[in-house]
Design an enzyme around this catalytic site. Structure first.
Site, PDB file in Angstrom:
ATOM      1  N   HIS A 428      43.631  39.522  49.110  1.00 42.03           N
ATOM      2  CA  HIS A 428      42.813  39.698  50.310  1.00 42.03           C
ATOM      3  C   HIS A 428      41.778  38.575  50.292  1.00 42.03           C
ATOM      4  O   HIS A 428      40.886  38.565  49.435  1.00 42.03           O
ATOM      5  CB  HIS A 428      42.142  41.071  50.311  1.00 42.03           C
ATOM      6  CG  HIS A 428      43.139  42.187  50.452  1.00 42.03           C
ATOM      7  ND1 HIS A 428      43.020  43.385  49.801  1.00 42.03           N
ATOM      8  CD2 HIS A 428      44.283  42.251  51.175  1.00 42.03           C
ATOM      9  CE1 HIS A 428      44.053  44.155  50.131  1.00 42.03           C
ATOM     10  NE2 HIS A 428      44.834  43.484  50.955  1.00 42.03           N
ATOM     11  N   GLU A 431      37.985  38.976  49.727  1.00 44.06           N
ATOM     12  CA  GLU A 431      37.477  39.603  48.507  1.00 44.06           C
ATOM     13  C   GLU A 431      37.339  38.498  47.468  1.00 44.06           C
ATOM     14  O   GLU A 431      38.216  38.233  46.666  1.00 44.06           O
ATOM     15  CB  GLU A 431      38.414  40.738  48.090  1.00 44.06           C
ATOM     16  CG  GLU A 431      38.373  41.860  49.129  1.00 44.06           C
ATOM     17  CD  GLU A 431      39.526  42.832  49.050  1.00 44.06           C
ATOM     18  OE1 GLU A 431      40.167  42.923  47.992  1.00 44.06           O
ATOM     19  OE2 GLU A 431      39.783  43.511  50.064  1.00 44.06           O
ATOM     20  N   HIS A 566      40.568  42.755  43.182  1.00 41.37           N
ATOM     21  CA  HIS A 566      40.136  42.981  44.562  1.00 41.37           C
ATOM     22  C   HIS A 566      38.632  43.201  44.582  1.00 41.37           C
ATOM     23  O   HIS A 566      37.958  43.051  43.566  1.00 41.37           O
ATOM     24  CB  HIS A 566      40.845  44.206  45.149  1.00 41.37           C
ATOM     25  CG  HIS A 566      42.287  43.990  45.462  1.00 41.37           C
ATOM     26  ND1 HIS A 566      42.776  43.986  46.738  1.00 41.37           N
ATOM     27  CD2 HIS A 566      43.351  43.769  44.653  1.00 41.37           C
ATOM     28  CE1 HIS A 566      44.085  43.771  46.719  1.00 41.37           C
ATOM     29  NE2 HIS A 566      44.459  43.640  45.463  1.00 41.37           N
ATOM     30  N   GLU A 659      38.997  46.893  41.389  1.00 35.48           N
ATOM     31  CA  GLU A 659      38.035  46.706  42.470  1.00 35.48           C
ATOM     32  C   GLU A 659      36.729  46.318  41.794  1.00 35.48           C
ATOM     33  O   GLU A 659      36.114  47.118  41.098  1.00 35.48           O
ATOM     34  CB  GLU A 659      37.869  48.001  43.264  1.00 35.48           C
ATOM     35  CG  GLU A 659      39.154  48.520  43.889  1.00 35.48           C
ATOM     36  CD  GLU A 659      39.525  47.764  45.161  1.00 35.48           C
ATOM     37  OE1 GLU A 659      38.740  46.911  45.595  1.00 35.48           O
ATOM     38  OE2 GLU A 659      40.606  48.032  45.702  1.00 35.48           O
TER      39      GLU A 659
HETATM   40 ZN   LIG Z   1      41.654  44.342  48.479  1.00 35.28          ZN
END
Ligand SMILES: [Zn+2]
Length: 802
Positions: A428, A431, A566, A659
């Site tokens: 992504h 990010e 991420h 994350e």
């Molecule tokens: Zn992501």
């Protein structure tokens, strides 16, 4: 991981999703399809990295997650009719598809999201924003920007992307005298500013309290949630204000505002004033240079796009207040904000010292765009030529290369018995932290290797490390151009083609689970290395070039362990990412290797400083610290077509999602702290490749390694295979295991292997004996004459068959 718009139709399309006319049988999802393609989890996945979606889409999603009761459409239409902020035209599921495009510019946003006044509520004189009003103002802003660019243009080495200046109070153009570099954010978004530093004149509920007035905060799913999507003053509050206590004398230089993030309605502030105080009693306002009047700043025209206003003159104070003057008609003063603020020296030590944000490592703590990243990787490679190799695995849609830094004592070759590991960041594009952490990590490994650090030297000697900092470079460039504070929550997430890469891998879960339901696994259908489905290999399949490149990379190198970096939350999630029950929005869906995945996740979460901070508040709307900061991906929100699930089912590689931080694109002055938060975790996680058993499967006669031999562990319905030279790695948690190696043409062999808490991997080698049939086959293939006894045996075998 991602906002997780479930892509395609993992179990066949159902319900209204069909109306959209999305081509089926493609592996991924295009942005355009997402709103309507809805699918199994739409509602829930809003959590972490939700995209900017229209209210119609949100309502639909919310409804979808509540069972897609068609009767709800009636309610939905009724809601639309009585909520001015919600546009009409949501009857047909297909109609809002276009609205899901990430906004390219403010202007574009205005034209697509400007509210329409409804006939039932004629505009009142005060505190209203009609479409016309918004458009006029934005046009003025555009002029101002152009003008200012001319005046401000001066040679300057840009360290970060500088946001557009929009300092004009309601249309008058003011050039700030102040010419210093931008102050960094005070930390409303990054959570460095604690909840107790916020105060407000009023708020509608706890979930809409002042502590929710943080840039990019994401709301929970329920209306009236404890975790709602902004600070909202009470509707009757005639003079609302939101206050932040910086706790130190601070030079305030600018304010960024954003509207309310909620499924249920739109709200945003269209203009505001700013005031300052040293004691929270006496206040003074920010004033225009020309008129000397109190400045009124133009604010938002949609719920998502952050708008920056620099102050005409920076002000030194301890407290800052934002005082909304006008807001969206029919709503309330709701906003999310960030404050730009430079620290001021405190020679007399009157105030408690602010916590240090630094790192003692001499690394390049900046955001790197494509060119800067390429340069940095080259520099690291030149500094440590003996342990590095930079290579590209392919190109993005726009033609940017997907660079990988390989680090090992023998770069460029697979050494027998040496496991291959990887980190992938930036699938992504917005990010951004993972990308920088990998660039820091490669610098760090190089420096520590040169210094002779034993831990790093051992890691580089015993493993082959591959670092892909930017899987979606096109998306990153988009986000980078906007800058860390103004990029918002979703811009740059997708590829140039509008594809969410974490939904773009082939769904192998469905064929596996269907075969399992039919009792075919593992005898008829293998429990590992599932083939790509035919639809996925067709030329017209929606598979991004970035995805294809990574799949080829996964096939080329015998990876054992990986993490996929991420941002937007603080949690480690592990496969499966997709729920087993079709269309379930969330459901615990463990793999047969749940123990290993939970171990791996816990190792990262347990060594990440931010996750271990017991005082931290939840990022957005879920408190993962209650469960050790780890979660099964599907139990969070289903993601069909995720890279983790694909990696596990198509290759030998175990991969989890990390994350990394609440803020997807932290300001560059946060990078040293984020590096310190993650440094040990990045190292320790890779060292887990030593956990379990490893060895070589060889031919007993020739001692040659056997490729593609299958290693099965009793009780775990997921096998791994050997690499070309016969070497294998099987991650396992401590315990006693019955391990069987088998290969075509050989007798299988079974032995006990014990994994302990001692450093591994535990050697578990096999020598396999060829079956007589195989020997015969090989003899015949070489054209050899069979010895008489063998010929007799063969004839007997043939006779038996007949
Ligand atoms: Zn992501």
């Amino acid at each position: 991981m991602g906002v997780h718009h479930p892509p395609l139709y993992p179990h066949g399309s159902k319900g209204w999703e069909r109306h959209v006319g999305v081509p089926e049988a493609t592996g991924g999802v295009r942005l355009r399809q997402e709103g309507a393609g809805g699918s199994r989890a739409q509602g829930r996945k809003r959590g972490t990295h939700r995209q900017t979606a229209g209210p119609t889409d949100r309502l639909r999603r919310a409804l979808a997650s509540r069972g897609r009761d068609l009767a709800m459409w009636a309610l939905l239409l009724a809601l639309a009719a009585c909520t001015p902020a919600v546009r009409l035209g949501l009857g047909a599921p297909g109609t809002s598809v276009l609205e899901l495009e990430p906004p390219a510019t403010t202007e574009a946003r205005v034209s697509t999201t400007a509210p329409q006044s409804t006939p039932t509520q004629p505009p009142s004189a005060e505190r209203r924003t009609t479409e016309q009003h918004v458009r006029i103002r934005v046009i003025k802003k555009k002029k101002v920007i152009i003008k200012k660019r001319k005046k401000i243009a001066r040679p300057k080495i840009m360290v970060t992307a500088r946001p557009l200046l929009t300092t004009s109070p309601m249309g008058t153009s003011e050039i700030p005298k102040w010419q210093e570099p931008d102050c960094p954010p005070l930390g409303l978004e990054s959570l460095r500013v604690s909840d107790s530093q916020f105060e407000a004149s009023s708020s509608q509920s706890f979930g809409l309290g002042p502590h929710r007035g943080r840039l990019n905060i994401q709301s929970g799913l329920e209306d009236g949630d404890l975790y709602d999507g902004a600070w909202c003053a009470e509707q009757q509050d005639a003079e609302p204000w939101l206050q932040v206590d910086a706790r130190h004398p601070t030079r305030f230089s600018g304010v960024i505002t954003q509207g309310r993030n909620s499924i249920w309605r739109y709200d945003w502030v269209t203009s505001f004033k700013v005031q300052f105080s040293n004691d929270s009693q006496t206040w003074w306002g920010s004033r225009n240079h020309s008129s000397g009047a109190e400045a009124v700043f133009p604010a938002n025209s949609d719920p998502e796009t952050p708008v920056l206003n620099l102050l005409p003159e920076p002000q030194v104070a301890r407290f800052i207040r934002l005082l909304p003057q006008t807001w969206l008609e029919g709503g309330a003063a709701c906003l999310r904000a960030e404050v730009l603020a430079c620290p001021v020296s405190d020679p007399n030590g009157l105030f408690p010292a602010a916590p240090a944000l630094g790192s003692s490592d001499p690394l390049d703590f900046r955001h790197h765009n494509y060119k800067a990243m390429r340069k940095l990787m080259k520099q690291v490679s030149e500094q440590c030529p003996n342990i590095t190799r930079v290579y590209s695995i392919g190109k993005s849609h726009q033609g940017l290369k997907l660079y990988v830094m390989e680090m090992s004592d023998q770069p460029g070759e697979h050494e027998l018995g040496e496991p291959e590991v990887r980190y992938v960041a930036g699938m992504h594009g917005n990010e951004a932290l993972g990308r920088e952490l990998l660039l820091l990590f490669m610098q760090f490994l190089c420096l520590e290797f040169l210094r002779g650090d034993p831990r790093v030297t051992r890691l580089l000697t015993e493993t082959r490390i591959h670092l892909l900092p930017s899987m979606n470079p096109d998306g990153y460039e988009t986000a980078f151009r906007r800058g860390s504070e103004l990029v918002g929550w979703a811009e740059g997430r997708w590829t140039q083609q509008g594809i969410d890469l974490n939904h773009n891998f082939a769904d192998l879960n469905t064929p596996l689970w269907e075969a399992e339901d039919d009792g075919l696994v593992p005898d008829t259908v293998p429990n590992h290395h599932l083939p790509l489905p035919t639809y996925y290999t067709l030329p017209n399949a929606t598979v991004a070039p970035e995805t294809r490149a990574v799949i080829e990379w996964m096939k080329r190198i015998p990876f054992v362990l990986s993490a996929n970096l991420h941002g937007g939350e603080l949690v480690v999630s592990y496969p499966f990412d997709m729920t087993r029950t079709p269309w379930a929005a969330r459901e615990l869906t463990p793999t047969p290797d749940d123990a290993v995945f939970r171990w791996l996740s816990t190792v990262y979460a347990g060594t990440n400083r931010a996750m271990q901070d017991s005082d931290r508040r939840p990022c957005h709307n879920q408190d993962f610290s209650l469960h050790g900061n780890v979660i099964n991906g599907a139990d969070w929100h289903t993601v069909p077509g995720s890279m983790n699930d694909f990696s596990y089912l198509h290759t030998n590689c175990f991969e989890v999602t990390v994350e990394l931080s609440c803020d997807k694109f932290p300001h560059e002055n946060e990078l040293p702290q984020e590096w310190e938060n993650n440094k040990d975790a990045l190292l320790t996680y890779l060292e887990q490749v030593r956990m379990g058993i490893a060895g070589v499967v060889r031919d007993k006669d020739t001692e040659l390694g056997i490729a593609d031999a299958v290693i099965a562990v009793e009780g775990i319905n997921h096998d791994v295979t050997t690499a070309w030279d016969g070497d294998y790695w099987r991650l396992l948690t401590p315990g006693d295991y019955l391990v069987t190696a088998s290969a075509e043409g050989y007798h299988s062999s079974t032995r006990n292997c014990r994994v302990t808490f001692e450093e591994g991997p535990v050697p578990c080698n096999f020598h396999l004996t060829k079956t007589p049939k195989q020997r015969l086959r090989e003899l015949l293939a070489t054209g050899a004459k069979l010895p008489p006894d063998l010929r007799r045996r063969l004839e007997r075998l043939r006779g038996q068959k007949n």
